[in-house]
Design a protein around this motif. Structure first.
Motif, mmCIF file in Angstrom:
data_model
loop_
_atom_site.group_PDB
_atom_site.id
_atom_site.type_symbol
_atom_site.label_atom_id
_atom_site.label_comp_id
_atom_site.label_asym_id
_atom_site.label_seq_id
_atom_site.Cartn_x
_atom_site.Cartn_y
_atom_site.Cartn_z
ATOM 1 N N UNK A 137 47.878 6.571 19.912
ATOM 2 C CA UNK A 137 48.756 5.340 20.035
ATOM 3 C C UNK A 137 49.747 5.305 18.699
ATOM 4 N N UNK A 138 49.701 6.603 17.873
ATOM 5 C CA UNK A 138 50.613 6.724 16.848
ATOM 6 C C UNK A 138 50.574 5.743 15.793
ATOM 7 N N UNK A 139 49.319 5.184 15.658
ATOM 8 C CA UNK A 139 48.952 4.334 14.671
ATOM 9 C C UNK A 139 48.925 4.898 13.308
ATOM 10 N N UNK A 140 49.290 4.420 12.009
ATOM 11 C CA UNK A 140 48.787 5.031 10.993
ATOM 12 C C UNK A 140 47.386 4.394 10.408
ATOM 13 N N UNK A 141 46.800 5.399 10.579
ATOM 14 C CA UNK A 141 45.173 5.123 10.147
ATOM 15 C C UNK A 141 44.644 5.229 8.674
ATOM 16 N N UNK A 142 45.492 6.042 7.941
ATOM 17 C CA UNK A 142 45.168 6.143 6.508
ATOM 18 C C UNK A 142 46.066 7.488 5.807
ATOM 19 N N UNK A 143 46.179 7.508 4.515
ATOM 20 C CA UNK A 143 46.983 8.355 3.762
ATOM 21 C C UNK A 143 46.072 8.935 2.718
ATOM 22 N N UNK A 144 46.563 10.185 2.267
ATOM 23 C CA UNK A 144 46.115 10.701 0.941
ATOM 24 C C UNK A 144 47.190 11.084 0.207
ATOM 25 N N UNK A 145 46.914 10.596 -1.013
ATOM 26 C CA UNK A 145 48.206 10.663 -2.095
ATOM 27 C C UNK A 145 47.548 11.696 -2.841
#
Length: 147
Positions: A137-145
């Motif tokens: 679904x191309x949803x942003x589920x998380x990120x790593x900074x």
């Protein structure tokens, strides 16, 4: 005298009440069927929760609760359940320039790498921040900074 007459055989041991010395007349903890009742328990009045199904006009509703552990995002793909489409997925990674990329560029500039070498951190994925997206679904589920 013979050996049999020397040791007479004792009678049966005394009952508990005789050994203790008093007679206990407490009511029996479990109901004993009376003359008109069968020993199978029919005719006894049990509480509604004991051995009887719930009434038909009051249905039981069951709610299932799924507890998902928090997902830790790093620079590797993660298998998880997407909160948007509720499918089990392996995240797709995309790299964006972040604080570590810019600090590396500034550090190289201070060292004298002005002739374009200071732009090298923008080509290295190990210095960039990582976004995890759902491939379905191309949803942003998380990120790593990085920083």
């Amino acid at each position: 005298m013979s050996a049999a007459s020397a040791n007479p055989i004792p009678s049966a041991p005394p009952s508990y009440d005789e050994a203790v010395g008093f007679n206990v007349n407490y009511p029996h903890p479990y109901p004993i069927p009376g003359p008109g009742q069968k020993p199978d328990g029919k005719g006894t009045n049990l509480p509604p929760h004991m051995g009887q199904p719930p009434p038909a006009n009051n249905p039981i509703t069951v709610q299932t609760v799924y507890v998902q552990q928090p997902v830790m995002f790093y620079d590797r793909p993660v298998q998880m359940r997407c909160p948007s489409c509720n499918q089990v997925i392996v995240t797709r990674l995309s790299y964006d320039s972040g604080a570590l990329t810019w600090l590396s560029c500034g550090g190289l500039c201070l060292l004298g790498c002005i002739a374009g070498c200071c732009l090298i951190p923008f080509c290295i994925d190990a210095l960039k921040d990582v976004d995890h997206t759902c491939p379905k679904c191309s949803a942003l589920v998380g990120s790593y900074k990085r920083l």
